[in-house]
Design a protein around this motif. Structure first.
Motif, PDB file in Angstrom:
ATOM      1  N   LEU A  56     -27.629 -16.979  33.708  1.00  0.00           N
ATOM      2  CA  LEU A  56     -29.417 -17.576  33.663  1.00  0.00           C
ATOM      3  C   LEU A  56     -29.706 -16.726  35.102  1.00  0.00           C
ATOM      4  CD1 LEU A  56     -29.334 -20.876  32.760  1.00  0.00           C
ATOM      5  CD2 LEU A  56     -30.318 -19.118  31.561  1.00  0.00           C
ATOM      6  N   LEU A  61     -35.293 -12.913  33.710  1.00  0.00           N
ATOM      7  CA  LEU A  61     -35.640 -14.093  32.776  1.00  0.00           C
ATOM      8  C   LEU A  61     -36.934 -14.882  33.491  1.00  0.00           C
ATOM      9  CD1 LEU A  61     -32.050 -15.652  32.328  1.00  0.00           C
ATOM     10  CD2 LEU A  61     -33.394 -14.567  30.645  1.00  0.00           C
ATOM     11  N   SER A 291     -40.033 -23.711  28.381  1.00  0.00           N
ATOM     12  CA  SER A 291     -39.173 -22.974  29.289  1.00  0.00           C
ATOM     13  C   SER A 291     -37.967 -23.234  29.293  1.00  0.00           C
ATOM     14  CB  SER A 291     -40.016 -22.677  30.649  1.00  0.00           C
ATOM     15  OG  SER A 291     -41.006 -22.186  30.710  1.00  0.00           O
ATOM     16  N   THR A 292     -37.894 -24.564  29.534  1.00  0.00           N
ATOM     17  CA  THR A 292     -36.345 -25.405  29.623  1.00  0.00           C
ATOM     18  C   THR A 292     -35.558 -25.137  28.376  1.00  0.00           C
ATOM     19  OG1 THR A 292     -37.216 -26.852  31.238  1.00  0.00           O
ATOM     20  CG2 THR A 292     -35.032 -27.458  29.970  1.00  0.00           C
ATOM     21  N   MET A 295     -34.622 -21.492  27.878  1.00  0.00           N
ATOM     22  CA  MET A 295     -33.552 -21.177  28.941  1.00  0.00           C
ATOM     23  C   MET A 295     -32.081 -21.710  28.514  1.00  0.00           C
ATOM     24  SD  MET A 295     -34.602 -19.044  31.305  1.00  0.00           S
ATOM     25  CE  MET A 295     -35.918 -18.830  32.292  1.00  0.00           C
ATOM     26  N   ALA A 299     -28.971 -19.582  27.654  1.00  0.00           N
ATOM     27  CA  ALA A 299     -27.561 -19.780  28.277  1.00  0.00           C
ATOM     28  C   ALA A 299     -26.675 -20.303  27.152  1.00  0.00           C
ATOM     29  CB  ALA A 299     -27.744 -21.268  29.121  1.00  0.00           C
TER      30      ALA A 299
END
Length: 441
Positions: A56, A61, A291-292, A295, A299
């Motif tokens: 990340l 990103l 977004s979380t 992401m 990951a």
């Protein structure tokens, strides 16, 4: 236990977790952790946090939350309805002009938003009632919005292309450039079908001799058309600024994403007065949530592929694929069919991050351009958004038009799936549709 058995078991457990309804990030992460504990040295478990952080810790990103912010800002305003209304006012004289306005509005909104469900919702909430009221069949009305919404993952900025670029280690800027030509090609194919289908339905209404809404004429004065521009042209200017900055080499994708996010926020604040706390809370909360989620998927997918590579599953699968002795086009067709089958059950994010590392060695060995294949793969996943049983856009359309049966929506999307297949064939015959821009800029 040999590598092949471990690989099949790994894939089976992952698919079982995905089909159980567990969030994608947790399904990928849990299966990776289970196989790390079962088949890898115990000290490897201590590297999980480091692996996640290192993957990340990538400046590229940053494009994801910024483009999500851009789409959230535009999606929370009346931009979709304004784009649709303005295009309708200018295209009403063309046969099927209302349908064309919806197709082009989807394309413009996709270029601003990058999200297929958001495009369907923003354009369809205004477009579908108007299309049905004007006599268009329910299948055509819902099908063109569902298919037009899929353009959100092809026409840049596209989160799908960003994820493919990360998984395949390809330039995101070049992928964005490659998406322009095929995106315009699909818009043209959709527009041709809409005009043809409208003409057919209008002729049927004329032959029936009854009064029908599709036969009614619509008129917009020059004043009405000019009054529609102030809420439409600023967004075209924003799109132009993003395209020029990106394709002119003036900014990196991350910087372009920042320009787009700042420009979109400025637009919605000045044009739509979205400056109150509740408005900004909705935009920022939506951005953080999406977004979380993305992401976390990125990951855990990197952890998933790390485990797969460590156990030799990726290498074994690559050797098996090469060992089949398939030619370039036989392998290409086989992979396409496999991706379509996965699209029946899995969302684009999961398909990209799970499949790309496995097929990448074979694509390289057969000399298939990875930028070009990324565009083809994106179109295949567009098809997955509008075919059952898990076509996300189908359920979005059903949500905004609950009075139209889901079966009718599905039948309405079938011609557009056929047009996407035609688009892939055209890309195979004329690869420069996708590669001309990346090769010349």
């Amino acid at each position: 236990m040999d590598t092949s058995t471990i690989g099949l078991l790994y894939a089976g457990v992952t698919l079982l977790l995905l089909f159980s309804g567990m969030p994608i990030a947790f399904a990928l992460g849990l299966s990776a952790l289970v196989f790390m504990a079962g088949f890898m040295p115990p000290p490897m478990m201590q590297s999980v946090a480091e692996t996640l952080f290192s993957e990340l810790n990538n400046f590229t990103l940053l494009t994801i939350p910024l483009f999500v912010l851009m789409g959230a800002a535009i999606g929370k305003s009346r931009a979709g309805a304004d784009v649709y209304s303005s295009l309708n006012a200018w295209l009403y004289r063309i046969p099927g002009g209302l349908g064309l306005a919806n197709v082009f509005a989807c394309a413009v909104f996709a270029a601003m938003c990058g999200s297929s469900p958001a495009t369907c919702s923003a354009i369809g909430s205004s477009g579908i009632p108007q299309l049905v009221r004007r006599g268009y069949s329910e299948g055509l009305a819902t099908g063109l919005i569902a298919a037009g919404g899929t353009l959100g993952i092809l026409i840049p900025p596209s989160l799908t292309l960003i994820l493919y670029g990360l998984a395949a280690e390809q330039s995101i800027g070049k992928l964005f450039m490659a998406g322009v030509g095929p995106g315009l090609m699909l818009v043209l194919l959709f527009a041709i079908w809409v005009v043809f289908k409208y003409s057919l339905e209008r002729r049927q209404a004329l032959d029936a001799g009854d009064e029908h809404a599709i036969l009614e004429a619509e008129h917009f004065s020059w004043r009405e058309r000019m009054e529609s521009l102030p809420r439409f042209l600023p967004f075209l200017a924003l799109i132009a600024a993003i395209m020029i900055a990106m394709y002119g080499g003036w900014a990196t994708p991350s910087e372009v994403a920042g320009i787009g996010a700042a420009g979109a926020l400025l637009m919605v604040v000045t044009l739509y007065k979205c400056w109150r706390r509740k408005d900004m809370d909705a935009i920022l909360t939506g951005t953080i949530r999406e977004s979380t989620m993305i992401m976390m998927i990125i990951a855990t997918s990197f952890l998933f592929t790390f485990v797969m590579s460590y156990l030799g599953v990726t290498q074994e699968a690559a050797q098996w694929l090469v060992g089949l002795g398939l030619g370039k086009w036989a392998f290409f067709i086989g992979v396409n069919v496999f991706i379509v089958m996965l699209g029946f059950f899995l969302p684009p994010v999961a398909i990209i991050l799970m499949i790309t590392p496995i097929i990448l060695p074979s694509l390289n060995a057969l000399g298939i351009d990875l930028i070009w294949f990324g565009i083809v793969m994106t179109i295949l996943m567009e098809m997955g958004l509008i075919h059952p049983p898990v076509g996300l856009n189908l359920f979005v359309i059903n949500g905004i038009a609950p009075d139209i049966p889901l079966s009718r929506i599905v039948w309405g999307t079938l011609p557009f799936i056929g047009l996407m297949v035609v688009g892939i064939v055209l890309l195979c015959l004329f690869p420069d549709i996708a590669l001309w821009l990346p090769n010349h800029f």
